[in-house]
Design a protein around this motif. Structure first.
Motif, PDB file in Angstrom:
ATOM      1  N   SER B 102       0.845  -1.190   0.000  1.00  0.00           N
ATOM      2  CA  SER B 102       0.000   0.000   0.000  1.00  0.00           C
ATOM      3  C   SER B 102       0.887   1.250   0.000  1.00  0.00           C
ATOM      4  O   SER B 102       2.103   1.156   0.241  1.00  0.00           O
ATOM      5  CB  SER B 102      -0.887   0.010   1.244  1.00  0.00           C
ATOM      6  N   VAL B 103       0.256   2.398  -0.246  1.00  0.00           N
ATOM      7  CA  VAL B 103       0.993   3.669  -0.220  1.00  0.00           C
ATOM      8  C   VAL B 103       1.668   3.836   1.145  1.00  0.00           C
ATOM      9  O   VAL B 103       2.839   4.202   1.241  1.00  0.00           O
ATOM     10  CB  VAL B 103       0.011   4.843  -0.507  1.00  0.00           C
ATOM     11  N   TYR B 104       0.931   3.522   2.198  1.00  0.00           N
ATOM     12  CA  TYR B 104       1.465   3.661   3.567  1.00  0.00           C
ATOM     13  C   TYR B 104       2.731   2.818   3.727  1.00  0.00           C
ATOM     14  O   TYR B 104       3.761   3.298   4.208  1.00  0.00           O
ATOM     15  CB  TYR B 104       0.396   3.226   4.579  1.00  0.00           C
ATOM     16  N   ASP B 105       2.649   1.562   3.300  1.00  0.00           N
ATOM     17  CA  ASP B 105       3.803   0.664   3.464  1.00  0.00           C
ATOM     18  C   ASP B 105       4.973   1.081   2.584  1.00  0.00           C
ATOM     19  O   ASP B 105       6.133   0.882   2.950  1.00  0.00           O
ATOM     20  CB  ASP B 105       3.404  -0.787   3.156  1.00  0.00           C
ATOM     21  N   ASN B 106       4.669   1.651   1.405  1.00  0.00           N
ATOM     22  CA  ASN B 106       5.733   2.180   0.553  1.00  0.00           C
ATOM     23  C   ASN B 106       6.541   3.234   1.312  1.00  0.00           C
ATOM     24  O   ASN B 106       7.764   3.254   1.262  1.00  0.00           O
ATOM     25  CB  ASN B 106       5.140   2.803  -0.709  1.00  0.00           C
ATOM     26  N   LEU B 107       5.817   4.104   2.021  1.00  0.00           N
ATOM     27  CA  LEU B 107       6.498   5.183   2.743  1.00  0.00           C
ATOM     28  C   LEU B 107       7.193   4.673   4.003  1.00  0.00           C
ATOM     29  O   LEU B 107       8.264   5.168   4.379  1.00  0.00           O
ATOM     30  CB  LEU B 107       5.491   6.278   3.119  1.00  0.00           C
ATOM     31  N   ALA B 108       6.567   3.693   4.646  1.00  0.00           N
ATOM     32  CA  ALA B 108       7.111   3.216   5.932  1.00  0.00           C
ATOM     33  C   ALA B 108       8.291   2.262   5.751  1.00  0.00           C
ATOM     34  O   ALA B 108       9.019   1.988   6.715  1.00  0.00           O
ATOM     35  CB  ALA B 108       6.003   2.525   6.721  1.00  0.00           C
ATOM     36  N   ILE B 132       1.173  16.509   4.061  1.00  0.00           N
ATOM     37  CA  ILE B 132       1.850  17.633   3.401  1.00  0.00           C
ATOM     38  C   ILE B 132       1.613  17.576   1.890  1.00  0.00           C
ATOM     39  O   ILE B 132       1.412  18.581   1.231  1.00  0.00           O
ATOM     40  CB  ILE B 132       3.370  17.590   3.694  1.00  0.00           C
ATOM     41  N   LEU B 133       1.613  16.356   1.347  1.00  0.00           N
ATOM     42  CA  LEU B 133       1.454  16.199  -0.099  1.00  0.00           C
ATOM     43  C   LEU B 133      -0.008  15.931  -0.492  1.00  0.00           C
ATOM     44  O   LEU B 133      -0.278  15.451  -1.596  1.00  0.00           O
ATOM     45  CB  LEU B 133       2.360  15.069  -0.606  1.00  0.00           C
ATOM     46  N   SER B 134      -0.933  16.199   0.430  1.00  0.00           N
ATOM     47  CA  SER B 134      -2.370  15.998   0.188  1.00  0.00           C
ATOM     48  C   SER B 134      -2.686  14.586  -0.264  1.00  0.00           C
ATOM     49  O   SER B 134      -3.447  14.367  -1.197  1.00  0.00           O
ATOM     50  CB  SER B 134      -2.887  16.994  -0.865  1.00  0.00           C
ATOM     51  N   LEU B 135      -2.083  13.638   0.412  1.00  0.00           N
ATOM     52  CA  LEU B 135      -2.278  12.237   0.018  1.00  0.00           C
ATOM     53  C   LEU B 135      -2.849  11.397   1.162  1.00  0.00           C
ATOM     54  O   LEU B 135      -2.845  10.160   1.088  1.00  0.00           O
ATOM     55  CB  LEU B 135      -0.932  11.616  -0.409  1.00  0.00           C
ATOM     56  N   GLU B 136      -3.305  12.083   2.234  1.00  0.00           N
ATOM     57  CA  GLU B 136      -3.704  11.316   3.421  1.00  0.00           C
ATOM     58  C   GLU B 136      -4.817  10.316   3.136  1.00  0.00           C
ATOM     59  O   GLU B 136      -4.890   9.262   3.772  1.00  0.00           O
ATOM     60  CB  GLU B 136      -4.062  12.230   4.594  1.00  0.00           C
ATOM     61  N   SER B 144      -1.580   0.649  -7.904  1.00  0.00           N
ATOM     62  CA  SER B 144      -2.352   0.474  -9.139  1.00  0.00           C
ATOM     63  C   SER B 144      -3.644   1.288  -9.123  1.00  0.00           C
ATOM     64  O   SER B 144      -4.255   1.509 -10.170  1.00  0.00           O
ATOM     65  CB  SER B 144      -2.681  -1.006  -9.348  1.00  0.00           C
ATOM     66  N   GLU B 145      -4.078   1.740  -7.945  1.00  0.00           N
ATOM     67  CA  GLU B 145      -5.319   2.513  -7.842  1.00  0.00           C
ATOM     68  C   GLU B 145      -5.083   4.014  -7.975  1.00  0.00           C
ATOM     69  O   GLU B 145      -6.021   4.793  -7.906  1.00  0.00           O
ATOM     70  CB  GLU B 145      -5.997   2.248  -6.492  1.00  0.00           C
ATOM     71  N   LEU B 146      -3.806   4.427  -8.123  1.00  0.00           N
ATOM     72  CA  LEU B 146      -3.486   5.854  -8.129  1.00  0.00           C
ATOM     73  C   LEU B 146      -3.405   6.409  -9.549  1.00  0.00           C
ATOM     74  O   LEU B 146      -3.044   5.693 -10.484  1.00  0.00           O
ATOM     75  CB  LEU B 146      -2.139   6.097  -7.434  1.00  0.00           C
ATOM     76  N   SER B 147      -3.688   7.704  -9.669  1.00  0.00           N
ATOM     77  CA  SER B 147      -3.512   8.376 -10.960  1.00  0.00           C
ATOM     78  C   SER B 147      -2.025   8.690 -11.142  1.00  0.00           C
ATOM     79  O   SER B 147      -1.239   8.563 -10.194  1.00  0.00           O
ATOM     80  CB  SER B 147      -4.315   9.670 -10.973  1.00  0.00           C
ATOM     81  N   GLY B 148      -1.651   9.113 -12.361  1.00  0.00           N
ATOM     82  CA  GLY B 148      -0.234   9.412 -12.655  1.00  0.00           C
ATOM     83  C   GLY B 148       0.338  10.463 -11.721  1.00  0.00           C
ATOM     84  O   GLY B 148       1.428  10.301 -11.172  1.00  0.00           O
TER      85      GLY B 148
END
Lengths: 250, 263
Positions: B102-108, B132-136, B144-148
């Protein structure tokens, strides 16, 4: 000449991968979550198939042996033949083939995809060695799961043979006699030989799959080519090394 | 959490000296030299296939040159110990997010693997960076669920989680619409201003280069043909620069015909 050079190069790459991975063995406790995921994936992917396949092979083997023995009056030894054949050869080899098809191919596809789409590069730039993060949990998982799969294969194969002995009229052998001769001939040493073989096969398959996956270059087409190469190389390696392990263990 | 808290160490200088690299018979880098000051945003521009991304790979240590040197904070970029002691990060062109996480795990991932913080602190830092990056709201989404545009921002967020002293961006605005390109450009400038980290941006986005770069380098066929401030670049009379910045569309004598005819 080129084929020989490429083969030696591939073997060298795989050996280097193993040595690098072993360096990170002390960090295994930190990889327990990924190890758990791999164990779950490998068990789920392979155990049902191994059980079904081994059951069928045990059944067919008992049928063939029973047919050959029917006029010789040695039907009661079907259990020993089926038991030993499964433990010494068919169980480890068939389990390894299933591992190639279900686990090896998946590992190569995943790692090749990670390589092509630069996830492996991303790991490297984050100072996370791919050998520690990607290969170590997979190698450890197969080392732990292979004896379970192989024992499952033995038991399912024996059960398949027992069912055939009970229900096929021209064999007509009581399952208790089948299992008595089976346990007489299948010694602890024979079981250990089968498990050692399976362990070597399983480790080889995962090492080959990881090495080919992590060395994939190109695009999506090359991912498919890598999977094919991994499956073919693994099957050939398993069958080739089987002879030498058998000879060493006899 | 302000962005300034995502970088704990001092920014570093980067020096590239006479870097050469060939793949087979094809020489991609013909002796590239440049220097980037600590805290600077240096933009490397150039047409596709001129060796910009290859140069970036050398700086981050993913490639080794045939000859030449890359120094990060005075230490060789080709020694893995340099990247252990000096935190360098890269935002790949396609994000290179871990698709199975997930996005969270990518960052962590980075702080977890390097055991930099306890899990509570990691959670706070990840959520702060995403905010900060408006991604909360994307924390639990899969890549795969994210836009470019979101993928690019997640890639920047993941790089910031490493608390880098040097941050490289490979084509951060490629395949994005003009608004999203502007957003990413603003993000790069803001990150640089608030954290003070050194940034090297590879791009052929004219707007990005001229608006956020402290200095711009123009690469042409494996050489650095121009290095200067954005105003100097705009004022340059060098035909390579003017052709790159203001390419005229000539339907009577199209460029691909010249290439086909070898002229």
């Amino acid at each position: 000449m080129k084929v020989i050079t490429q083969t030696l190069d591939s073997i060298g790459t795989a050996v280097v991968l193993v040595l690098r991975t072993l360096r990170y063995l002390p960090s295994l406790p930190r990889q327990r979550q990924r190890l758990g995921e791999q164990l779950l994936f490998m068990g789920n992917a392979t155990l049902p198939l191994v059980l079904i396949l081994s059951f069928c092979i045990g059944a067919v083997l008992a049928l063939q042996v029973g047919f050959s023995f029917q006029n010789l009056g040695v039907n009661r030894y079907i259990g020993s033949v089926v038991g030993l054949a499964l433990v010494r050869e068919l169980g480890p080899v068939m389990t390894a083939i299933m591992v190639v098809g279900r686990i090896g191919s998946a590992i190569t596809a995943e790692l090749a995809s990670m390589k092509i789409y630069r996830e492996v590069d991303a790991l490297q730039t984050m100072n996370i060695p791919p050998e520690r993060f990607l290969v170590l949990p997979r190698i450890t998982a197969i080392a732990l799961i292979m004896p379970i799969l192989t024992m499952g294969s033995f038991v399912a194969g024996w059960a398949g043979g027992a069912v055939v002995c009970e229900v096929v009229p021209f064999i007509d052998l009581d399952y208790r006699i089948y299992f008595r001769t089976l346990t007489e001939f299948v010694t602890t040493d024979a079981l250990m030989d089968g498990l050692i073989k399976a362990e070597v096969f399983g480790l080889s398959v995962v090492i080959i799959a990881s090495s080919i996956g992590l060395n994939t270059r190109g695009g999506p087409r090359e991912i498919g080519q890598s999977v094919t190469r991994s499956v073919v190389a693994s099957i050939i390696f398993v069958l080739f090394i089987n002879y030498f392990i058998t000879k060493a263990l006899l | 959490m302000p962005l300034s808290q995502t970088v704990k160490k001092e920014p570093v200088a980067v020096e590239v000296k006479d870097l050469r690299k060939s793949y087979g018979d094809h020489e991609v880098l013909h002796g590239v030299s440049l220097s980037v000051a600590p805290g600077e945003i240096f933009v490397i521009m150039g047409a596709s296939g001129t060796g910009k991304s290859v140069l970036l790979k050398h700086i981050i240590g993913l490639e080794k040159p045939d000859s030449g040197e890359v120094l990060i904070g005075g230490r060789s970029a080709f020694e893995s110990s340099t990247h252990r002691d000096i935190v360098t990060a890269i935002v790949f062109q396609d994000g290179a997010l871990f698709n199975s996480m997930s996005v969270y795990d990518n960052l962590a991932l980075y702080p977890r693997e390097h055991r930099i913080y306890d899990s509570k602190t990691i959670h706070e830092k990840v959520m702060d960076t995403l905010r900060i990056l408006s991604l909360e709201n994307a924390a639990q989404k899969m890549p795969s669920e994210l836009s470019g545009g979101m993928k690019k921002r997640v890639a920047v967020a993941r790089a910031l989680m490493t608390e880098p002293q040097l941050l490289l961006y490979d084509e951060p605005t490629s395949e994005l619409d003009p608004i999203m390109s502007a957003t990413i450009s603003e993000l790069i400038a803001t990150v640089s201003r608030q954290t003070g980290l050194t940034s090297i941006v590879v791009s052929h986005d004219r707007e990005l280069s001229l608006s956020i770069g402290h200095r711009v380098g123009l690469m042409h066929e494996g050489n650095m043909t121009f290095i200067g401030a954005p105003d100097e670049l705009k004022a340059s009379k060098d035909p390579l620069v003017t052709e790159f910045l203001n390419p005229k569309i000539n339907l009577e004598n199209p460029r691909f015909r010249k290439t086909e005819n070898g002229k």
